[in-house]
Design a protein around this motif. Structure first.
Motif, PDB file in Angstrom:
ATOM      1  N   ILE A  30      36.559  32.249  -8.040  1.00 21.32           N
ATOM      2  CA  ILE A  30      35.140  32.030  -8.360  1.00 21.32           C
ATOM      3  C   ILE A  30      34.318  32.912  -7.427  1.00 21.32           C
ATOM      4  CG2 ILE A  30      33.254  30.339  -8.442  1.00 21.32           C
ATOM      5  CD1 ILE A  30      35.416  28.156  -8.731  1.00 21.32           C
ATOM      6  N   ASP A  31      33.359  33.629  -7.999  1.00 21.16           N
ATOM      7  CA  ASP A  31      32.504  34.477  -7.167  1.00 21.16           C
ATOM      8  C   ASP A  31      31.183  33.749  -6.916  1.00 21.16           C
ATOM      9  OD1 ASP A  31      31.073  36.388  -5.894  1.00 21.16           O
ATOM     10  OD2 ASP A  31      30.852  37.718  -7.637  1.00 21.16           O
ATOM     11  N   PRO A  32      30.934  33.325  -5.685  1.00 21.26           N
ATOM     12  CA  PRO A  32      29.693  32.577  -5.410  1.00 21.26           C
ATOM     13  C   PRO A  32      28.441  33.361  -5.797  1.00 21.26           C
ATOM     14  CG  PRO A  32      31.134  32.594  -3.485  1.00 21.26           C
ATOM     15  CD  PRO A  32      31.740  33.529  -4.476  1.00 21.26           C
ATOM     16  N   ALA A  33      28.475  34.677  -5.603  1.00 13.65           N
ATOM     17  CA  ALA A  33      27.283  35.492  -5.849  1.00 13.65           C
ATOM     18  C   ALA A  33      26.860  35.461  -7.312  1.00 13.65           C
ATOM     19  CB  ALA A  33      27.529  36.918  -5.392  1.00 13.65           C
ATOM     20  N   THR A  34      27.840  35.353  -8.217  1.00 10.71           N
ATOM     21  CA  THR A  34      27.471  35.318  -9.639  1.00 10.71           C
ATOM     22  C   THR A  34      27.400  33.881 -10.166  1.00 10.71           C
ATOM     23  OG1 THR A  34      29.798  35.627 -10.197  1.00 10.71           O
ATOM     24  CG2 THR A  34      28.409  37.602 -10.178  1.00 10.71           C
ATOM     25  N   THR A  35      27.778  32.923  -9.344  1.00  8.93           N
ATOM     26  CA  THR A  35      27.759  31.519  -9.774  1.00  8.93           C
ATOM     27  C   THR A  35      26.438  30.835  -9.426  1.00  8.93           C
ATOM     28  OG1 THR A  35      30.129  31.463  -9.335  1.00  8.93           O
ATOM     29  CG2 THR A  35      29.046  29.337  -9.658  1.00  8.93           C
ATOM     30  N   PHE A  36      25.944  31.110  -8.203  1.00  7.20           N
ATOM     31  CA  PHE A  36      24.737  30.412  -7.730  1.00  7.20           C
ATOM     32  C   PHE A  36      23.514  31.331  -7.737  1.00  7.20           C
ATOM     33  CE2 PHE A  36      28.446  28.739  -5.285  1.00  7.20           C
ATOM     34  CZ  PHE A  36      28.529  27.513  -5.930  1.00  7.20           C
ATOM     35  N   PRO A  37      22.332  30.749  -7.898  1.00  9.63           N
ATOM     36  CA  PRO A  37      21.113  31.556  -7.778  1.00  9.63           C
ATOM     37  C   PRO A  37      21.044  32.199  -6.381  1.00  9.63           C
ATOM     38  CG  PRO A  37      20.605  29.383  -8.661  1.00  9.63           C
ATOM     39  CD  PRO A  37      22.030  29.347  -8.239  1.00  9.63           C
ATOM     40  N   THR A  76      29.989  23.217 -14.879  1.00  7.45           N
ATOM     41  CA  THR A  76      28.656  23.214 -15.499  1.00  7.45           C
ATOM     42  C   THR A  76      28.277  21.840 -16.046  1.00  7.45           C
ATOM     43  OG1 THR A  76      29.022  25.518 -16.057  1.00  7.45           O
ATOM     44  CG2 THR A  76      27.186  24.421 -17.157  1.00  7.45           C
ATOM     45  N   ASP A  77      29.184  21.206 -16.768  1.00 11.64           N
ATOM     46  CA  ASP A  77      28.866  19.890 -17.344  1.00 11.64           C
ATOM     47  C   ASP A  77      28.529  18.881 -16.249  1.00 11.64           C
ATOM     48  OD1 ASP A  77      29.300  20.901 -19.817  1.00 11.64           O
ATOM     49  OD2 ASP A  77      31.370  20.156 -19.994  1.00 11.64           O
ATOM     50  N   ALA A  78      29.318  18.918 -15.175  1.00  9.35           N
ATOM     51  CA  ALA A  78      29.089  17.964 -14.085  1.00  9.35           C
ATOM     52  C   ALA A  78      27.734  18.231 -13.422  1.00  9.35           C
ATOM     53  CB  ALA A  78      30.200  18.082 -13.047  1.00  9.35           C
ATOM     54  N   VAL A 108      16.877  20.176  -9.382  1.00  9.56           N
ATOM     55  CA  VAL A 108      17.065  21.457 -10.050  1.00  9.56           C
ATOM     56  C   VAL A 108      18.559  21.818 -10.013  1.00  9.56           C
ATOM     57  CG1 VAL A 108      16.505  23.909  -9.918  1.00  9.56           C
ATOM     58  CG2 VAL A 108      14.756  22.203  -9.373  1.00  9.56           C
ATOM     59  N   PRO A 109      19.152  22.219 -11.146  1.00  6.16           N
ATOM     60  CA  PRO A 109      20.575  22.584 -11.127  1.00  6.16           C
ATOM     61  C   PRO A 109      20.818  23.765 -10.190  1.00  6.16           C
ATOM     62  CG  PRO A 109      19.762  22.480 -13.378  1.00  6.16           C
ATOM     63  CD  PRO A 109      18.573  22.371 -12.490  1.00  6.16           C
ATOM     64  N   SER A 110      22.047  23.834  -9.667  1.00  5.46           N
ATOM     65  CA  SER A 110      22.312  24.831  -8.629  1.00  5.46           C
ATOM     66  C   SER A 110      23.265  25.942  -9.069  1.00  5.46           C
ATOM     67  CB  SER A 110      22.866  24.138  -7.393  1.00  5.46           C
ATOM     68  OG  SER A 110      23.877  23.235  -7.783  1.00  5.46           O
ATOM     69  N   THR A 111      23.615  26.009 -10.362  1.00  2.00           N
ATOM     70  CA  THR A 111      24.400  27.168 -10.808  1.00  2.00           C
ATOM     71  C   THR A 111      23.619  27.879 -11.906  1.00  2.00           C
ATOM     72  OG1 THR A 111      25.604  25.992 -12.543  1.00  2.00           O
ATOM     73  CG2 THR A 111      26.597  25.977 -10.349  1.00  2.00           C
ATOM     74  N   LEU A 112      23.865  29.164 -12.011  1.00  5.51           N
ATOM     75  CA  LEU A 112      23.137  29.947 -13.017  1.00  5.51           C
ATOM     76  C   LEU A 112      23.459  29.436 -14.420  1.00  5.51           C
ATOM     77  CD1 LEU A 112      23.710  33.411 -11.338  1.00  5.51           C
ATOM     78  CD2 LEU A 112      21.512  32.252 -11.609  1.00  5.51           C
ATOM     79  N   ALA A 116      24.354  26.349 -15.278  1.00  2.00           N
ATOM     80  CA  ALA A 116      23.728  25.047 -15.521  1.00  2.00           C
ATOM     81  C   ALA A 116      22.233  25.182 -15.773  1.00  2.00           C
ATOM     82  CB  ALA A 116      23.981  24.125 -14.337  1.00  2.00           C
ATOM     83  N   LEU A 117      21.609  26.153 -15.077  1.00  2.00           N
ATOM     84  CA  LEU A 117      20.165  26.359 -15.258  1.00  2.00           C
ATOM     85  C   LEU A 117      19.837  26.730 -16.708  1.00  2.00           C
ATOM     86  CD1 LEU A 117      19.104  28.211 -12.002  1.00  2.00           C
ATOM     87  CD2 LEU A 117      17.870  26.298 -12.995  1.00  2.00           C
ATOM     88  N   LYS A 118      20.802  27.390 -17.364  1.00  2.96           N
ATOM     89  CA  LYS A 118      20.568  27.836 -18.747  1.00  2.96           C
ATOM     90  C   LYS A 118      21.122  26.845 -19.759  1.00  2.96           C
ATOM     91  CE  LYS A 118      21.274  32.527 -17.326  1.00  2.96           C
ATOM     92  NZ  LYS A 118      22.596  33.074 -17.051  1.00  2.96           N
ATOM     93  N   SER A 119      21.779  25.799 -19.299  1.00  2.00           N
ATOM     94  CA  SER A 119      22.484  24.890 -20.206  1.00  2.00           C
ATOM     95  C   SER A 119      21.532  24.187 -21.185  1.00  2.00           C
ATOM     96  CB  SER A 119      23.251  23.854 -19.403  1.00  2.00           C
ATOM     97  OG  SER A 119      23.704  22.838 -20.255  1.00  2.00           O
ATOM     98  N   PRO A 120      21.902  24.167 -22.469  1.00  2.00           N
ATOM     99  CA  PRO A 120      21.060  23.438 -23.432  1.00  2.00           C
ATOM    100  C   PRO A 120      21.148  21.926 -23.243  1.00  2.00           C
ATOM    101  CG  PRO A 120      23.054  24.319 -24.490  1.00  2.00           C
ATOM    102  CD  PRO A 120      23.041  24.841 -23.098  1.00  2.00           C
ATOM    103  N   ASP A 121      22.167  21.480 -22.491  1.00  2.00           N
ATOM    104  CA  ASP A 121      22.304  20.026 -22.261  1.00  2.00           C
ATOM    105  C   ASP A 121      21.335  19.504 -21.211  1.00  2.00           C
ATOM    106  OD1 ASP A 121      24.352  20.023 -24.071  1.00  2.00           O
ATOM    107  OD2 ASP A 121      25.897  20.373 -22.533  1.00  2.00           O
ATOM    108  N   LEU A 122      20.687  20.422 -20.525  1.00  2.00           N
ATOM    109  CA  LEU A 122      19.754  20.011 -19.485  1.00  2.00           C
ATOM    110  C   LEU A 122      18.579  19.281 -20.131  1.00  2.00           C
ATOM    111  CD1 LEU A 122      19.837  20.504 -16.442  1.00  2.00           C
ATOM    112  CD2 LEU A 122      18.388  22.492 -16.787  1.00  2.00           C
TER     113      LEU A 122
END
Lengths: 449, 313
Positions: free
Chosen positions: A133-140, A356-358, A369-373, A375-381
């Motif tokens: 997992i690459d943190p730089a592309t996972t988190f804002p 993402t779901d979690a 505020v969600p903390s992954t990129l 999750a921020l875009k998730s339609p389930d939000l």
């Protein structure tokens, strides 16, 4: 008549009593060091997870999050302990032991530098690499930055916080104000208009500017001014960056104009606590509130008899083009260096922070505020349209955070201390106060190195 | 031959004494000598509680004395509490003790009433006082305002926060009252009778009969009071926290001392430096200073009042 005790013996006995009584003050200084672990995450095990949430709906959200993890990892059980302050977490991380947490989460990013530099939390870089997992592309970007110090990623963002302005729409209407203020001078005028006196106190206060007013801390105000805090060589810029002085001056002006420090402090002592239903914004005692995104859910739960409005905090008049920015911080999670179950602990941390779901479900549950990129875009939000304001603040490129430092948030408490002294009048010369604070910050950092 | 036996006897007696003393000696070594020596050791080390300690010379000492902004205010507050709070507590405890031994009926009721507050846990007692003395909603200030007395800010005002803590300490004076009562009832009756025959006034009876008889107890109350005041931690911390509104400050690092360092004490600095800032070296410096200060105070009091103790026993 009883036998006389010889003077020497009496004095010796007394000295001993004194020494024993003083034991508490001298036993504070022993410690132990930490070790890694090579546990098998696929075996039956139980983890201890400490978190800081305390409101009932938040605790429920954490339980649901952990239940989701346990379902996905039937061999790992999690013992959840809530309402933990940073003080308690610090102590447990240092002491270790069978009851100490394996995984912790803290409300503040202020301690990340200290956690990383001291080795209290393990560096998660190898774990991320192992899991590909690459943190730089996972988190804002901002969140990715505030969870590491000097290349040591000892923390992961677990939901983010963005600060904005809550306002009482009903009170705004009554005062003839049509829109939330966008600049501090508009804010100042509105705060005065919204203040209704009652005897020696207030029926309604436009805004509680005092630094002890919970979220109205110095760094939250300063987020709107965009200070740098440190220069490239790591020296404090508190005295040289005009943003800091501007933020102090504005707050002091608000304090003076809204009734003066003493009167405001007396009023503040009558208000309900921050996490209870009698929060002054929710009871209508304070018409505007600097607060984080979680307040919306809490305020709606309290069913106030007015309409709640949400907007970004104002910006300085000369930065009107940056309206929409705010202070960003968040909850962090990490693995204790004293944990003997670090591989299992990583599974929990990985699930809570990157699934993402979690992340989306947890964000929905506790209104952060969600903390992954992703999750921020998730339609389930799911969110109230007003919550969007905070998502926007979180993604605004001008939004700021306070940088990690080797001794944690000590520099922020030094600035805060100057704030207390300046607002109360104990310090009247701001320039001298700022110079002193900058020198203090530099000395404290040197002491920690 | 004879000397040899004597020597063996002497050695046996020394060993026997040591054996009897051993529980204490072990306790002393483990719980006092070792922590004390390591405190001195760590005060010269840079130690964050995680990484191994490294030698830092006198850096921690200079830091505490010259650069740590809270040291001098905390020292001043601690001294204030030692002088004012302890004196008032002893005077008040003695006064209450005297009064209760003098009254004829209902002694039991009064004893219980004055002793009960002492049983309240410090945290609960402080929170109750913070509620009573709340400048905005507290009943004390509403009464003061009704009778036209300007109401102080108590725990929210730096000039009143220590007097408010003193009030709290006076309210919980039950422990001293009991000790003083026992001492007062122990004063030989015939001394009072003799002094009355000599025509001594009430004040003279107190000054020349009561006071010399109970002086060792006063000494005990003062010395234990000084040590308690030196280690005063819970009450000022809770009062500061409650008054500042930071009750559940999960996201904030609470710097003790609200308002304006006025409730900051030396034990709080040890906590702040050691457990909040991870600077165990400097925490040890403050701990040692506190120890030295308590010893100095005790030694001073013992010297000054040595004569009084002997007069009493």
């Amino acid at each position: 008549m009883p036998t006389r005790i010889p003077e020497v013996a009496r004095k010796a006995a007394f000295a001993l009593t004194v020494s024993t009584a003083l034991l508490l003050s001298t036993t504070a200084c022993t410690g132990q060091s930490a070790s890694g672990s090579s546990d098998d995450a696929s075996k039956e095990t139980t983890l201890t997870f400490w978190h800081a949430w305390s409101a009932p709906n938040e605790v429920k959200g954490v339980k649901a999050l952990v239940a989701g993890f346990e379902k996905a990892h039937p061999n790992i059980h999690v013992n959840v302990v809530g309402n933990m302050t940073d003080d308690k977490i610090n102590q447990a991380l240092r002491a270790g032991g069978s009851k100490a947490p394996d995984v912790i989460s803290s409300f503040t990013t202020n301690n990340v530098g200290k956690f990383c530099s001291s080795g209290a939390l393990v560096d998660l870089n190898p774990f991320f690499k192992k899991s590909d997992i690459d943190p730089a592309t996972t988190f804002p970007k901002a969140m990715n930055e505030y969870t590491q110090f000097d290349g040591d990623r000892c923390a992961v963002p677990l939901l983010g916080d963005a600060y904005g302005l809550y306002y009482n729409k009903t009170a705004f209407k009554a005062a003839g104000i049509t829109a939330p203020p966008k600049t501090w001078s508009e804010f100042e005028a509105d705060a005065k208009k919204l203040t209704i006196a009652q005897g020696n106190s207030y029926k309604q206060l436009g805004f509680m500017p005092n630094y002890h007013g919970w979220e109205t801390t110095t760094e939250h105000y300063m987020g709107q001014f965009g200070p740098t805090y440190f220069d490239k060589s790591g020296k404090s810029t508190v005295a040289t960056d005009p943003a800091v002085a501007d933020a102090f001056t504005l707050q002091k002006k608000l304090v003076d104009e809204l009734g003066g420090f003493k009167k405001l402090e007396t009023f503040r002592s009558t208000l309900g606590d921050e996490w209870g239903p009698k929060h002054p914004f929710q009871t209508g005692q304070v018409a505007m509130q600097l607060d984080g995104e979680w307040r919306l859910g809490m305020a709606l739960d309290a069913k106030p008899d007015f309409e709640i409005g949400v907007a970004p905090l104002p910006v300085p008049d000369d930065q009107a083009d940056q309206y929409g920015k705010g202070y960003i911080t968040g909850t962090i999670a990490g693995i204790a260096a004293t944990s003997k179950k670090q591989n299992a602990a990583w599974e929990l941390v990985k699930y809570m922070t990157t699934n993402t779901d979690a992340v989306v479900a947890f964000s929905n549950a506790i209104h952060n505020v969600p903390s992954t990129l992703a999750a921020l875009k998730s339609p389930d939000l799911k969110y109230d349209p007003r919550f969007k304001t905070f998502l926007d603040i979180a993604s605004n490129p001008h939004s700021t955070s306070s940088p990690a430092s080797i001794n944690g948030g000590v520099y922020l408490t030094t600035i805060q201390q100057l704030g207390y002294d300046y607002e109360s009048g104990a310090t009247s010369d701001l320039t001298a106060g700022l110079k002193k604070a900058a020198a203090q910050i530099d000395t404290d950092i040197a002491q920690a190195k | 031959m004879a000397t040899h036996t004597l020597r063996a006897k002497h050695r046996r007696s020394v060993l026997r004494n040591l054996a009897f003393l051993s529980p204490w000696l072990i306790g002393f070594a483990v719980f006092f000598a070792y922590p004390m020596i390591s405190t001195v050791y760590f005060s010269f080390m840079h130690y964050d509680g995680f990484k191994p300690p490294t030698w830092s010379g006198t850096k921690n000492w200079t830091y505490v004395f010259e650069h740590y902004p809270f040291f001098w205010p905390a020292l001043r507050n601690t001294l204030w509490l030692v002088v004012i709070m302890v004196s008032l507590r002893v005077l008040f405890g003695l006064g209450v003790g005297l009064l209760i031994t003098k009254i004829k009926t209902g002694t039991g009721v009064f004893r219980t009433l004055f002793y009960l507050p002492y049983l309240a846990p410090p945290v609960a007692a402080t929170m109750a006082f913070a509620f009573l003395l709340n400048p905005g909603t507290g009943p004390v200030n509403s009464i003061l305002e009704k009778i036209g007395i300007p109401a102080p800010g108590w725990f929210n005002d730096p000039t009143w926060s220590k007097p408010a803590l003193t009030l709290l300490a006076l309210w919980g004076v039950g422990d001293l009252m009991v000790i003083f009562m026992a001492a007062l009832l122990d004063v030989p009756k015939e001394q009072y009778e003799a002094s009355e025959l000599d025509g001594a006034s009430a004040w003279q009876r107190f000054r020349y009969v009561t006071l010399p008889n109970i002086s060792p107890i006063i000494m005990f109350a003062v010395v234990t009071g000084v040590i308690q005041a030196m280690q005063y931690y819970t009450q000022p911390l809770i009062a500061g926290k409650v008054a500042s509104g930071v009750i559940q400050g999960a996201g904030t690092m609470f710097e003790p001392g609200y308002p304006e360092h006025s409730t900051l004490t030396l034990p709080q600095l040890i906590y702040n430096l050691g457990f909040q800032r991870f600077d165990y070296g400097s925490a040890c410096v403050v701990a040692l200073l506190l120890f030295a200060l308590s010893m100095a105070f005790t030694a001073f009091l013992m010297r000054r009042r040595g004569g009084l103790i002997q007069a009493g026993d």
